[in-house]
Write a protein that holds these residues in place. Structure first.
Motif, PDB file in Angstrom:
ATOM      1  N   GLN A   1      15.160 -48.129  34.542  1.00  0.00           N
ATOM      2  CA  GLN A   1      13.931 -47.923  33.778  1.00  0.00           C
ATOM      3  C   GLN A   1      14.220 -47.738  32.290  1.00  0.00           C
ATOM      4  OE1 GLN A   1      11.883 -44.621  35.564  1.00  0.00           O
ATOM      5  NE2 GLN A   1      11.309 -45.768  37.410  1.00  0.00           N
TER       6      GLN A   1
ATOM      7  N   ASP B   1       1.539 -48.024  37.417  1.00  0.00           N
ATOM      8  CA  ASP B   1       0.934 -46.767  36.988  1.00  0.00           C
ATOM      9  C   ASP B   1       1.936 -45.876  36.271  1.00  0.00           C
ATOM     10  OD1 ASP B   1       2.306 -46.538  39.422  1.00  0.00           O
ATOM     11  OD2 ASP B   1       1.309 -44.631  39.863  1.00  0.00           O
ATOM     12  N   GLN B   2       3.209 -46.314  36.258  1.00  0.00           N
ATOM     13  CA  GLN B   2       4.247 -45.591  35.540  1.00  0.00           C
ATOM     14  C   GLN B   2       4.848 -46.497  34.476  1.00  0.00           C
ATOM     15  OE1 GLN B   2       7.165 -43.539  37.970  1.00  0.00           O
ATOM     16  NE2 GLN B   2       5.786 -43.554  39.732  1.00  0.00           N
TER      17      GLN B   2
ATOM     18  N   ARG C   1       9.302 -36.874  31.546  1.00  0.00           N
ATOM     19  CA  ARG C   1      10.421 -36.351  32.340  1.00  0.00           C
ATOM     20  C   ARG C   1      11.574 -35.925  31.445  1.00  0.00           C
ATOM     21  NH1 ARG C   1      11.375 -40.572  34.863  1.00  0.00           N
ATOM     22  NH2 ARG C   1      13.136 -41.225  33.572  1.00  0.00           N
TER      23      ARG C   1
ATOM     24  N   TRP D   1       6.152 -44.025  29.281  1.00  0.00           N
ATOM     25  CA  TRP D   1       5.474 -42.752  29.033  1.00  0.00           C
ATOM     26  C   TRP D   1       5.833 -41.722  30.110  1.00  0.00           C
ATOM     27  CZ3 TRP D   1       2.951 -47.347  30.264  1.00  0.00           C
ATOM     28  CH2 TRP D   1       2.394 -47.432  31.554  1.00  0.00           C
ATOM     29  N   THR D   2       6.096 -42.185  31.325  1.00  0.00           N
ATOM     30  CA  THR D   2       6.565 -41.289  32.386  1.00  0.00           C
ATOM     31  C   THR D   2       7.946 -40.754  32.034  1.00  0.00           C
ATOM     32  OG1 THR D   2       5.414 -42.720  33.959  1.00  0.00           O
ATOM     33  CG2 THR D   2       6.916 -41.061  34.865  1.00  0.00           C
TER      34      THR D   2
END
Length: 428
Positions: A329, A210-211, A219, A214-215
């Protein structure tokens, strides 16, 4: 970003030099475009004049994005040597910065083949980490700041900036409105530079589908805003304590200093850490500006302390506060089970911090090795600084045929008017 630089610079100089500084900002962009197309992109990626582009690694959009960074470097340097530099000198150093100096550093850090790169597949990374400079605290801002430092040192201060006893004489910019406008335009542009430095956005993370990137984009925008705002707030109160009044222009520079500092680690730190970044960035800027005055160093835009000092702090900050999960990430697309060096103060060891220090040192060395001799040669050939008479009259009338405004404020004084017109018609 270029519009922001132009407005900030125009408002920060005296009215008699406004047309000149706006023209140099335009020249930085147009000269930088051609220079980066012919040579710069090749030094960064090995493709001269976009030959064999697009390919599996690069397309036209990537070139355009990197070009925007390149021309920003020249704009930073222009601010340090404003109000006293021959226009032809801008053409020379702008070409070298965008065509060689910046692209080499960009290759070192941002190319997967660069020796400082943090994204070379995890193989052969410097100190097992590589230097994290996500959007250019070092690659863009430190490069521009050190180049401006050498230009300002070799040229010397503006006429009248220091009195006979060495005390600084205020030379305020003529238009606070333009400074504030430029600051907000740059703030908006930073949301393109920092969050936009994610090469791909639609990349989900395996351990949290779900991340995804784009997360990280969201941020990164938050950390950027927090660092800049914190630095602006600290500068507001810090300068109030030191100077005894509230100063809008100082706050604008403090805000920009926070943006410069967070640009390195914007994608790999938590929002709370961005506040720490901005807090110390403000004091770095305040301290370096105080030191500059003691050393008779004159930088009309505070570009060298702001971009150079805060850029260096941003690299060190990343080595202290980068979070392991966010590093994975940003550079491993969130792969499960991958471990990378991260911030020293978060338990990540010395690897990342050492790589960050190396980046600071090699950028300072490389820019000094290339730009200091250039400015020195221009100085010796009398191609760098304008004459005292031209400087007193202002570059607008002495070099560009008129003022930026229909009526120059000092025209109403007969003595000033006589000086300006005699220089313009060649009788003095």
């Amino acid at each position: 970003m270029q519009l922001g630089f132009a407005m900030l610079c125009a408002g920060s100089v005296r009215a008699k030099n406004a047309l000149n500084i706006m023209l140099t900002n335009v020249v930085d962009a147009v000269v930088g475009t051609v220079s980066y197309y012919l040579f710069g992109f090749a030094f960064a990626t090995s493709f001269f004049a976009l030959h064999h582009v697009p390919n599996d690694s690069y397309d036209y959009a990537y070139f355009l994005y990197q070009w925007a960074f390149a021309i920003a470097v020249a704009g930073i340097t222009s601010g340090s040597i404003a109000e006293r530099t021959q226009f032809s000198a801008y053409l020379v150093f702008s070409s070298l910065l965008t065509g060689l100096v910046y692209p080499v550093v960009a290759h070192w850090v941002w190319s997967s083949e660069g020796w400082l790169s943090p994204s070379a597949g995890g193989v052969g990374l410097l100190f097992g980490s590589g230097a994290i400079d996500f959007a250019g605290s070092g690659v863009v801002h430190l490069v521009g700041g050190i180049a401006g430092l050498w230009g300002a040192v070799i040229e010397g201060p503006r006429v009248g900036r220091f009195d006979a006893f060495g005390k600084p004489v205020p030379m305020r910019g003529h238009n606070a409105t333009l400074v504030v406008l430029g600051t907000f335009l740059l703030w908006f542009g930073w949301f393109g530079f920092n969050p936009g430095s994610y090469a791909r956005i639609l990349v989900p993370y395996p351990d949290a589908p779900d991340q995804g990137n784009w997360t990280g984009v969201g941020r990164t925008a938050v950390t950027t805003a927090l660092a800049g705002s914190t630095a602006g707030l600290v500068t507001l109160f810090g300068r109030r304590l030191l100077a005894g009044h509230w100063d809008a222009l100082d706050v604008c520079n403090g805000l920009l200093g926070g943006f410069v500092a967070i640009t390195s680690g914007c994608a790999v730190v938590e929002p709370w850490a961005a506040i720490v970044c901005g807090f110390f960035a403000a004091w770095v800027l305040i301290g370096l500006n105080k030191l500059a005055l003691k050393l008779w160093f004159d930088d009309p835009l505070e570009a060298a302390p702001l971009h150079g000092g805060c850029g260096a702090w941003g690299l060190i900050f990343t080595g202290l506060f980068a979070k392991e999960e966010l590093v994975v990430q940003a550079y491993e697309s969130g792969e499960v089970g991958v471990s990378r060096p991260f911030g020293l103060l978060l338990g990540g060891g010395w690897g990342l911090l050492l790589a960050q220090v190396v980046e600071v040192v090699v950028i300072v060395g490389w820019v000094s090795l290339t730009m200091a001799p250039l400015f020195y040669v221009l100085h010796k050939l009398h191609l760098l600084r304008i004459s005292v008479d031209e400087e007193l009259a202002g570059l607008d009338i002495s070099s560009h045929g008129g003022y930026a405004y229909a009526a120059h404020p000092e025209d109403h004084h007969p003595r000033f008017y006589a000086d300006y017109t005699s220089i313009a018609d060649g009788t003095r």
